[in-house]
Design a protein around this motif. Structure first.
Motif, PDB file in Angstrom:
ATOM      1  N   MET A 195       0.864  -1.208   0.000  1.00 17.74           N
ATOM      2  CA  MET A 195       0.000   0.000   0.000  1.00 17.74           C
ATOM      3  C   MET A 195       0.896   1.253   0.000  1.00 17.74           C
ATOM      4  SD  MET A 195      -3.140   0.885   2.659  1.00 17.74           S
ATOM      5  CE  MET A 195      -3.735  -0.775   2.858  1.00 17.74           C
ATOM      6  N   GLY A 196       0.567   2.228  -0.852  1.00 12.14           N
ATOM      7  CA  GLY A 196       1.374   3.456  -0.887  1.00 12.14           C
ATOM      8  C   GLY A 196       1.120   4.329   0.338  1.00 12.14           C
ATOM      9  N   SER A 197       1.988   5.337   0.534  1.00  9.22           N
ATOM     10  CA  SER A 197       1.887   6.191   1.728  1.00  9.22           C
ATOM     11  C   SER A 197       0.538   6.880   1.842  1.00  9.22           C
ATOM     12  CB  SER A 197       2.970   7.268   1.676  1.00  9.22           C
ATOM     13  OG  SER A 197       4.230   6.680   1.674  1.00  9.22           O
ATOM     14  N   ALA A 198       0.019   7.408   0.714  1.00  9.06           N
ATOM     15  CA  ALA A 198      -1.234   8.162   0.761  1.00  9.06           C
ATOM     16  C   ALA A 198      -2.393   7.245   1.154  1.00  9.06           C
ATOM     17  CB  ALA A 198      -1.492   8.816  -0.591  1.00  9.06           C
ATOM     18  N   ALA A 199      -2.380   6.003   0.597  1.00  9.57           N
ATOM     19  CA  ALA A 199      -3.460   5.063   0.918  1.00  9.57           C
ATOM     20  C   ALA A 199      -3.348   4.627   2.378  1.00  9.57           C
ATOM     21  CB  ALA A 199      -3.390   3.860  -0.015  1.00  9.57           C
ATOM     22  N   LEU A 200      -2.119   4.377   2.820  1.00 16.93           N
ATOM     23  CA  LEU A 200      -1.889   3.962   4.203  1.00 16.93           C
ATOM     24  C   LEU A 200      -2.389   5.036   5.177  1.00 16.93           C
ATOM     25  CD1 LEU A 200      -0.611   1.474   5.489  1.00 16.93           C
ATOM     26  CD2 LEU A 200       1.579   2.672   5.517  1.00 16.93           C
ATOM     27  N   ALA A 201      -2.160   6.285   4.804  1.00 16.24           N
ATOM     28  CA  ALA A 201      -2.513   7.398   5.685  1.00 16.24           C
ATOM     29  C   ALA A 201      -4.005   7.451   5.997  1.00 16.24           C
ATOM     30  CB  ALA A 201      -2.057   8.718   5.059  1.00 16.24           C
ATOM     31  N   THR A 202      -4.820   6.860   5.128  1.00 17.84           N
ATOM     32  CA  THR A 202      -6.273   6.912   5.370  1.00 17.84           C
ATOM     33  C   THR A 202      -6.792   5.569   5.900  1.00 17.84           C
ATOM     34  OG1 THR A 202      -6.679   6.258   3.081  1.00 17.84           O
ATOM     35  CG2 THR A 202      -6.671   8.628   3.534  1.00 17.84           C
ATOM     36  N   ASP A 203      -5.908   4.604   6.094  1.00 14.72           N
ATOM     37  CA  ASP A 203      -6.329   3.268   6.535  1.00 14.72           C
ATOM     38  C   ASP A 203      -6.571   3.260   8.055  1.00 14.72           C
ATOM     39  OD1 ASP A 203      -6.627   0.364   6.226  1.00 14.72           O
ATOM     40  OD2 ASP A 203      -4.795   0.297   7.424  1.00 14.72           O
ATOM     41  N   LEU A 246       2.712   9.306   7.502  1.00 12.31           N
ATOM     42  CA  LEU A 246       2.318  10.479   8.308  1.00 12.31           C
ATOM     43  C   LEU A 246       2.527  11.762   7.506  1.00 12.31           C
ATOM     44  CD1 LEU A 246       3.805   9.465  11.775  1.00 12.31           C
ATOM     45  CD2 LEU A 246       1.390   9.799  11.263  1.00 12.31           C
ATOM     46  N   TYR A 247       3.594  11.775   6.730  1.00 12.77           N
ATOM     47  CA  TYR A 247       3.878  12.950   5.895  1.00 12.77           C
ATOM     48  C   TYR A 247       2.784  13.134   4.840  1.00 12.77           C
ATOM     49  CZ  TYR A 247       6.727  16.381   3.463  1.00 12.77           C
ATOM     50  OH  TYR A 247       7.185  17.535   2.901  1.00 12.77           O
ATOM     51  N   ALA A 248       2.246  12.006   4.365  1.00 11.68           N
ATOM     52  CA  ALA A 248       1.211  12.078   3.317  1.00 11.68           C
ATOM     53  C   ALA A 248      -0.176  12.322   3.912  1.00 11.68           C
ATOM     54  CB  ALA A 248       1.202  10.765   2.530  1.00 11.68           C
ATOM     55  N   CYS A 249      -0.293  12.242   5.220  1.00 10.83           N
ATOM     56  CA  CYS A 249      -1.606  12.346   5.876  1.00 10.83           C
ATOM     57  C   CYS A 249      -2.047  13.812   5.944  1.00 10.83           C
ATOM     58  CB  CYS A 249      -1.485  11.776   7.288  1.00 10.83           C
ATOM     59  SG  CYS A 249      -2.996  11.929   8.230  1.00 10.83           S
ATOM     60  N   ASP A 250      -3.316  14.067   5.584  1.00 11.30           N
ATOM     61  CA  ASP A 250      -3.780  15.470   5.661  1.00 11.30           C
ATOM     62  C   ASP A 250      -4.775  15.692   6.800  1.00 11.30           C
ATOM     63  OD1 ASP A 250      -5.971  14.215   4.684  1.00 11.30           O
ATOM     64  OD2 ASP A 250      -6.068  15.312   2.785  1.00 11.30           O
ATOM     65  N   ASP A 251      -4.871  14.733   7.703  1.00  9.70           N
ATOM     66  CA  ASP A 251      -5.774  14.913   8.848  1.00  9.70           C
ATOM     67  C   ASP A 251      -4.995  15.635   9.954  1.00  9.70           C
ATOM     68  OD1 ASP A 251      -7.468  14.762  10.987  1.00  9.70           O
ATOM     69  OD2 ASP A 251      -7.927  12.632  10.756  1.00  9.70           O
ATOM     70  N   LEU A 252      -4.993  16.961   9.852  1.00  9.86           N
ATOM     71  CA  LEU A 252      -4.108  17.739  10.726  1.00  9.86           C
ATOM     72  C   LEU A 252      -4.491  17.660  12.200  1.00  9.86           C
ATOM     73  CD1 LEU A 252      -3.346  20.914   8.576  1.00  9.86           C
ATOM     74  CD2 LEU A 252      -2.035  18.807   8.799  1.00  9.86           C
ATOM     75  N   SER A 253      -5.798  17.539  12.493  1.00 12.70           N
ATOM     76  CA  SER A 253      -6.156  17.503  13.916  1.00 12.70           C
ATOM     77  C   SER A 253      -5.699  16.174  14.537  1.00 12.70           C
ATOM     78  CB  SER A 253      -7.643  17.767  14.141  1.00 12.70           C
ATOM     79  OG  SER A 253      -8.398  16.889  13.372  1.00 12.70           O
ATOM     80  N   TRP A 254      -5.775  15.092  13.762  1.00 13.15           N
ATOM     81  CA  TRP A 254      -5.287  13.791  14.276  1.00 13.15           C
ATOM     82  C   TRP A 254      -3.771  13.835  14.474  1.00 13.15           C
ATOM     83  CZ3 TRP A 254      -2.401   9.763  11.707  1.00 13.15           C
ATOM     84  CH2 TRP A 254      -2.368   8.556  12.414  1.00 13.15           C
ATOM     85  N   LEU A 255      -3.068  14.335  13.457  1.00 16.98           N
ATOM     86  CA  LEU A 255      -1.609  14.456  13.566  1.00 16.98           C
ATOM     87  C   LEU A 255      -1.225  15.361  14.735  1.00 16.98           C
ATOM     88  CD1 LEU A 255      -0.617  15.037   9.825  1.00 16.98           C
ATOM     89  CD2 LEU A 255       0.061  13.088  11.229  1.00 16.98           C
ATOM     90  N   GLY A 256      -1.965  16.473  14.848  1.00 13.99           N
ATOM     91  CA  GLY A 256      -1.671  17.449  15.908  1.00 13.99           C
ATOM     92  C   GLY A 256      -1.846  16.839  17.285  1.00 13.99           C
ATOM     93  N   ARG A 257      -2.896  16.017  17.441  1.00 17.76           N
ATOM     94  CA  ARG A 257      -3.146  15.394  18.749  1.00 17.76           C
ATOM     95  C   ARG A 257      -1.976  14.467  19.122  1.00 17.76           C
ATOM     96  NH1 ARG A 257      -7.971  13.742  17.630  1.00 17.76           N
ATOM     97  NH2 ARG A 257      -7.572  11.518  17.445  1.00 17.76           N
ATOM     98  N   LEU A 258      -1.530  13.679  18.147  1.00 17.99           N
ATOM     99  CA  LEU A 258      -0.414  12.764  18.408  1.00 17.99           C
ATOM    100  C   LEU A 258       0.880  13.546  18.688  1.00 17.99           C
ATOM    101  CD1 LEU A 258      -1.005  10.096  15.608  1.00 17.99           C
ATOM    102  CD2 LEU A 258      -1.542   9.876  18.035  1.00 17.99           C
ATOM    103  N   ALA A 259       1.104  14.565  17.882  1.00 17.79           N
ATOM    104  CA  ALA A 259       2.327  15.368  18.053  1.00 17.79           C
ATOM    105  C   ALA A 259       2.317  16.072  19.409  1.00 17.79           C
ATOM    106  CB  ALA A 259       2.444  16.393  16.923  1.00 17.79           C
TER     107      ALA A 259
END
Ligand code: SF4
Length: 164
Positions: free
Chosen positions: A1-9, A34-47
């Motif tokens: 699975m590519g990065s973009a597809a993984l990011a939404t899995d 994670l770099y390809a993920c555009d869900d900023l609130s999810w990324l922000g929570r983890l960060a």
């Protein structure tokens, strides 16, 4: 699975959450997704979780002021209201001493960074730029210099005959 597809899995996301919350190291593949993920609130929570785990409530602020050595520019970018052509009434170019005096005015008690961005001056010699940086660093040794846009570096490449 590519990065973009993984990011939404959803399965991958659960795995990442488990890793982050248990302090497990992420893989390169995780990082790329994670770099390809555009869900900023999810990324922000983890960060945010990771950041507070490492540093608690301690935060740092960069106090940045702009210093524009010259507004004379040989380019004419359509959106730019800063640039002036040589000889225009409001065109200016700072002498090195003027730039240092201006920076000292901005120093105050907390300045941490000078952000130096300029027009692409058609006749200023290359030696002006390293000289002004040296003089600023000497006058404000504790202040970081963030200097020049990529367009300016490209211009210096031409006038100095040096590689970027
Ligand atoms: S190069 Fe910079 S200063 Fe010159 S016109 Fe473009 S944006 Fe303005």
């Amino acid at each position: 699975m590519g990065s973009a597809a993984l990011a939404t899995d959803p399965g991958w996301r659960r795995e990442i959450e488990e890793k982050v919350y248990s302090g497990e190291r992420l893989s390169r593949e995780d990082g790329e997704a994670l770099y390809a993920c555009d869900d900023l609130s999810w990324l922000g929570r983890l960060a945010h979780h990771r950041r507070t785990e490492l540093n608690g409530d301690r935060v740092m602020f960069n106090v940045n002021r702009h210093l524009n050595l010259t507004n004379v520019c040989s380019a004419s970018c359509a959106y730019c209201s800063f640039q002036r052509k040589p000889g225009e009434k409001t065109a200016y170019t700072m002498r090195i001493e003027e730039a240092v005096a201006k920076a000292k005015e901005m120093e105050g008690e907390v300045l941490t960074e000078l952000h130096i961005v300029n027009g692409l001056h058609p006749t200023l010699p290359w030696r002006y730029y390293p000289r002004v940086l040296r003089a600023l660093k000497e006058a404000l040794p504790g202040v970081s210099l963030k200097a020049f846009t990529a367009t300016e570096i490209h211009c210096f490449e031409r006038i100095a005959g040096l590689t970027p």
